[in-house]
Design an enzyme around this catalytic site. Sequence first.
Site: not given
Ligand SMILES: [Mg+2]
Length: 257
Positions: A13, A15, A209
């Site tokens: 991922d 961001d 995240d």
């Molecule tokens: Mg993310």
Amino acid sequence: MEELKKKKGFIIDMDGVIYHGNKLLPGVTDFVDWLYKENKDFLFLTNASNLSQKELAMKLARMGMEVDPGHFYTSALATAKFLDSQAPNCSAYVIGDAGLTNALYDVGITINPIDPDYVVIGEGTAYNYESILLATRLVEKGAKLIGTNSDLTGPAPDGFIPACRTLMAPIEMTTGKTAYYIGKPNPLMMRTGLKLLGVHSDEAAIIGDRMDTDIVAGIESGLDTVLVLSGVSTMETIKQFPYRPRLILNGVGDIAK
Ligand SMILES: [Mg+2]
């Protein structure tokens, strides 16, 4: 950790894992150097639909990291692929940025604000009262409703901002129709990611995240799951979910150590 390091393919991922806004996170350069040095197959997979692969590569280049555009896959590309497989040469009314519109054009989808087959909603600055109103009318007339990703919120420097599913709400509530979402955790996007990597799910890991997109996507698609605490999740918020990642790290830099 040793088990993770042995994996052939990595779905990562962006961001909250690689960067926050325009700032590269600590240890990321070491991690990407490690991926190259160890000859790993890797793909940056993002639910963002506003930027193209080349623009994402440029964004990383501005932060000092050179990665080939082929290493990026977005929910815009996944949405285009899905619509093309469902209804080749279909037409769509789109609320979203250039990354989404161009991805649709690239597979031969026409933009049609009069009588489209689909209404496609992504995130971006094109969203306003007029565009919601038109989208509502078109869905009432029979256009199918598609969202690029099911995120409710996204991170911004000064707090949360509404993401695709939140932007979709007025259209769903007015028409009574339910949208179909393409991005993570939809296995559609994960399967395409694995295919692009050329590895089986057993040989791959997802690093993210967010519990509600990255980790659940990995669990449902049979990948090893790694949560990093450099983004939205904390040890406290993890407890709210009925599933857990196999590994929790402070950041991707831990893998290169
Ligand atoms: Mg993310």
